[in-house]
Design an enzyme around this catalytic site. Structure first.
Site, PDB file in Angstrom:
ATOM      1  N   HIS A 209     -10.793  54.333  -7.020  1.00  0.00           N
ATOM      2  CA  HIS A 209     -10.994  53.839  -5.653  1.00  0.00           C
ATOM      3  C   HIS A 209     -12.367  54.188  -5.087  1.00  0.00           C
ATOM      4  CE1 HIS A 209      -6.699  53.055  -5.801  1.00  0.00           C
ATOM      5  NE2 HIS A 209      -6.812  52.398  -4.669  1.00  0.00           N
TER       6      HIS A 209
ATOM      7  N   SER B 156      -6.543  48.534  -2.138  1.00  0.00           N
ATOM      8  CA  SER B 156      -6.218  49.856  -2.651  1.00  0.00           C
ATOM      9  C   SER B 156      -4.758  49.896  -3.079  1.00  0.00           C
ATOM     10  CB  SER B 156      -6.456  50.926  -1.581  1.00  0.00           C
ATOM     11  OG  SER B 156      -5.335  51.045  -0.707  1.00  0.00           O
ATOM     12  N   ASP B 157      -4.410  50.875  -3.896  1.00  0.00           N
ATOM     13  CA  ASP B 157      -3.001  51.145  -4.138  1.00  0.00           C
ATOM     14  C   ASP B 157      -2.488  52.020  -2.992  1.00  0.00           C
ATOM     15  OD1 ASP B 157      -0.495  51.230  -5.377  1.00  0.00           O
ATOM     16  OD2 ASP B 157      -1.361  51.454  -7.364  1.00  0.00           O
ATOM     17  N   TRP B 158      -1.199  52.306  -3.009  1.00  0.00           N
ATOM     18  CA  TRP B 158      -0.525  52.958  -1.882  1.00  0.00           C
ATOM     19  C   TRP B 158      -1.188  54.296  -1.526  1.00  0.00           C
ATOM     20  CZ3 TRP B 158       3.921  51.385   0.877  1.00  0.00           C
ATOM     21  CH2 TRP B 158       4.451  52.340   1.746  1.00  0.00           C
ATOM     22  N   ALA B 159      -1.822  54.345  -0.345  1.00  0.00           N
ATOM     23  CA  ALA B 159      -2.426  55.564   0.211  1.00  0.00           C
ATOM     24  C   ALA B 159      -3.460  56.197  -0.721  1.00  0.00           C
ATOM     25  CB  ALA B 159      -1.344  56.596   0.563  1.00  0.00           C
TER      26      ALA B 159
END
Length: 718
Positions: A245, A267-270
């Site tokens: 990220h 993005s992926d989760w959080a």
């Protein structure tokens, strides 16, 4: 003015009217009904954010009426009226659950995943979903990793073919199809090298060379981008020390600059906040800066960009140019989906359950994905005149056959049919006895003509955060199989699961059918294969090890200076184990049939070709003669592998560069043709900026019906 020009003009006009907070809002992807931590958004927060223009997209909101209700807030109550984008983890079905992606890869037929994508898109879009977080195209050598079930296995070429097909299934023939009422935006994930997690532990470190990144992990993503994938999701892992990220090299230099990707990176989760936990960012504000600058356009679940973006912009830590680029990408996707023209769902057109056609497609795909691993002596197919069948094991009458990543509402309303139920229908004149525990199963086996043991792992043991250190059958299943074998009666094992499994029992079982987690029509599809209504023709998309201690073991490995030599089995100074036979239990590409096939050595259109001619688009044609030598119709998958004998970077002993699934009647013959070009005969060097080369040398062209076949011809590149 073209639609693209019209969209560009409208986007430019919108950008000119937006405040910094409204721009940041378009980059916010909030979860409906979830709280992501202290102060995180819940349902009321999402509604308030929509009203204030502080959210651009929402995930996990299901139901057309719910979608319309929240959309009205965004369109009719926010200052600019920009519609929301709804995303969901539609992985291998919405209402109609297809086999898990790893199973679909076993079909060696990308049309099956295109069918899944088209059916899923139709059902999801009608219910308010615009965006599917799929396909996952993480190539992996790790069967311990739970998400291997969501992958297409260990080979980049096979995965690339499936990635492009799934994108077409979701989106249609081109990006211009996205506005259709039966299409959704695809999301190529996880960028990049997520499948290389050390130890198979989810979210773990990946340390990868540039050449392996480009030759192994990136080809499926390039195929997806070339197919028009609208979005890409960044990965949880680090890539050679830099979290994905915050990785400018992968997200911007490769994806956006070299490949020209003009879509959205989410993005992926959080995962933006996790840059702090990685030790890459000092705090959440720093994480937001690093992620946006590296190339992430949309933040999922966490809220660091919205919380800190205005302050970062004001002090020049993020540029207005980069912010506008990210917002432009989001608005472009919304225009492509037709949301500005038709923001609301047509409630009269909602698909509320699987249609008969969808079920028929799922049944056909599930049967097409099965792999017959063993059949000697041939217990299968079952004799249609059989009088008594025992169906035993924990999955004999279980509906837990849908697999990982199935929506909770789907599991509740549309469970899988069971093997016991399906065999009762398929064999109406036979007595079907079902048992799960060992004593009852033995009694049933003794009273039956044949026993079908349905063994494997439950769905909960595969998927995200489902790493296993042991690949043997859970519980007392090996004891059950041993007890059935001890009866001396004919038996076969149907194996269900989301990964390769191990166990010494596989060496002695007469007939073994890998059915994976087959989806909603699991029982019927398995029964179709067991009874011979469908002749199995699938192949393994991943190597089956003898034991977990062999992992990683895969077909496209590189030779060492001291490879194992079967002609000298007593030589200890080779790359081998002291306590284990060399090689896998079942190799990549392996799979049997109820009929037989003969494959003739390949023929080349030319034995010498200039490297320059290949770089200019030239090709070498390869033909392979195939004949069905048995007494029934069936499918065979002809596979083509290449091996560069000597190169500036050591090459894999096998690189899959072609496959064709062919249906032949008994006694029928055909010729299968492949075309090899620069992409097939060249490779990426380890240069940081990427360099693809086709080098002079000798190339072995192997063809056959698995990666273990050795029939070959030699091509010389000058």
């Amino acid at each position: 003015m073209s639609s693209a020009d019209h969209h560009d003009a409208a986007i430019k006009e919108l950008l000119g009217r937006m405040t910094p907070m409204e721009k940041l809002g378009q980059l916010q992807h909030l979860a409906w009904g979830f709280n992501t931590g202290p102060g995180g958004p819940g349902t009321e927060d999402v509604e308030s954010a929509a009203r204030a223009g502080r959210v651009g997209s929402v995930l996990n909101l299901m139901g057309a009426e719910n979608a319309n209700a929240l959309q009205r807030i965004a369109v009719e109550e926010s200052r600019l009226g920009i519609p929301l984008l709804y995303g969901l983890d539609v992985i291998h079905g919405y209402w109609t659950t297809f086999p898990i992606p790893l199973a679909q890869a076993a079909a060696f037929d990308p049309a099956v995943t295109e069918t899944d994508g088209a059916v899923s898109a139709r059902e999801a879009r009608s219910d308010g979903i615009h965006w599917a977080f799929s396909p996952m195209m993480d190539v992996t050598h790790e069967p311990r990793w739970g998400r291997i079930a969501e992958s297409h296995g260990e080979d980049p070429y096979l995965t690339a073919r499936y990635a492009a097909a799934k994108v077409r299934g979701y989106q249609g023939a081109s990006l211009s199809s996205l506005s259709a009422p039966d299409r959704v935006a695809a999301c190529a994930k996880h960028f990049a090298a997520y499948g290389g997690a050390e130890g198979g532990r989810d979210y773990n470190t990946v340390d990868v060379s540039e050449q392996r990144l480009r030759n192994l992990y990136l080809p499926p993503f390039l195929a997806a981008v070339d197919a028009g994938a609208a979005t890409v999701m960044a990965a949880f892992n680090t890539v050679s020390g830099v979290p994905a990220h915050g990785n400018t090299h992968t997200l911007t230099d490769i994806l956006k600059t070299q490949w020209g990707f003009d879509g959205v990176v989410v993005s992926d989760w959080a995962a933006i906040d996790e840059l702090v936990v990685h030790g890459f960012a000092a705090d959440r504000a720093d994480a937001a800066r690093l992620a946006l600058t590296a190339g992430v356009d949309v933040e999922m679940a966490s809220t660091s960009l919205v919380a800190h973006g205005a302050e970062l912009l004001a002090r020049g830590a993020i540029s207005e140019e980069r912010l506008d680029d990210a917002v432009t990408r989001v608005l472009r996707l919304k225009f492509r989906l037709g949301l500005f023209d038709r923001p609301y769902v047509d409630l009269d057109a909602v698909v509320t359950e699987p249609t008969p056609d969808a079920r028929a497609a799922a049944r056909d795909v599930a049967a097409r994905c099965t792999v017959l691993l063993k059949n000697s002596p041939a217990v299968l197919p079952l004799d249609p005149a059989i009088s008594a069948v025992a169906v035993v094991g924990p999955f004999a009458d279980s509906t837990d056959l849908l697999g990982t990543w199935v929506l909770g509402e789907t599991q509740r309303r549309f469970p899988a049919g069971t093997v016991r139920q399906a065999l009762e229908t398929a064999l109406p004149n036979a007595r079907i006895t079902c048992a799960e525990d060992v004593p009852a199963a033995v009694d049933a086996a003794m009273a039956a003509d044949v026993t079908i043991v349905v063994a494997g792992e439950p769905s909960a043991l595969s998927g995200e955060a489902a790493t296993r250190s042991d690949l043997d059958l859970p519980g007392a299943q090996e004891e059950l199989i041993a007890a059935i074998a001890a009866t001396g009666k004919p038996y076969a094992v149907v194996l269900v699961g989301g990964r390769p499994l191990t166990g010494a029992w596989m060496d002695t079982v007469p007939s073994l059918l890998m059915a994976w987690h087959p989806g909603i029509e699991a029982g019927n599809a398995i029964a179709d294969v067991l009874t011979g209504a469908v002749n199995p023709g699938g192949k393994l998309p991943v190597t089956f090890p003898r034991t977990v201690g062999q992992v990683p073991i895969y077909h496209n490995r590189e030779n060492t200076g001291r490879p194992y030599d079967p002609a000298r089995p007593d030589n200890p100074f080779v790359s081998a184990y002291l306590d284990l036979a060399d090689g896998p239990r079942f190799p990549f590409g392996h799979g049997l049939s109820y009929t037989g096939f003969a494959v003739v050595a390949p023929e080349l259109s030319q034995e010498r070709v200039e490297a320059a001619a290949l770089r200019d688009g030239g090709t070498v044609e390869v033909t392979v003669a195939l004949r069905n030598t048995g007494d029934r119709a069936g499918d065979e998958v002809v596979q083509l592998y290449v091996h560069d004998r000597a190169a500036s970077i050591v090459q894999p002993v096998r690189r899959l560069r072609g496959f064709r699934r062919v249906h032949l009647a008994a006694g029928e013959a055909t010729v299968v043709r492949f075309s090899l070009g620069a992409d097939d005969l060249g490779f990426w060097t380890g240069d940081p900026n990427g360099r693809f080369v086709v080098e002079p040398g000798e190339i072995d062209i192997h063809t056959g019906t698995s990666s273990a076949d050795t029939t070959s011809r030699t091509l010389t590149i000058t």
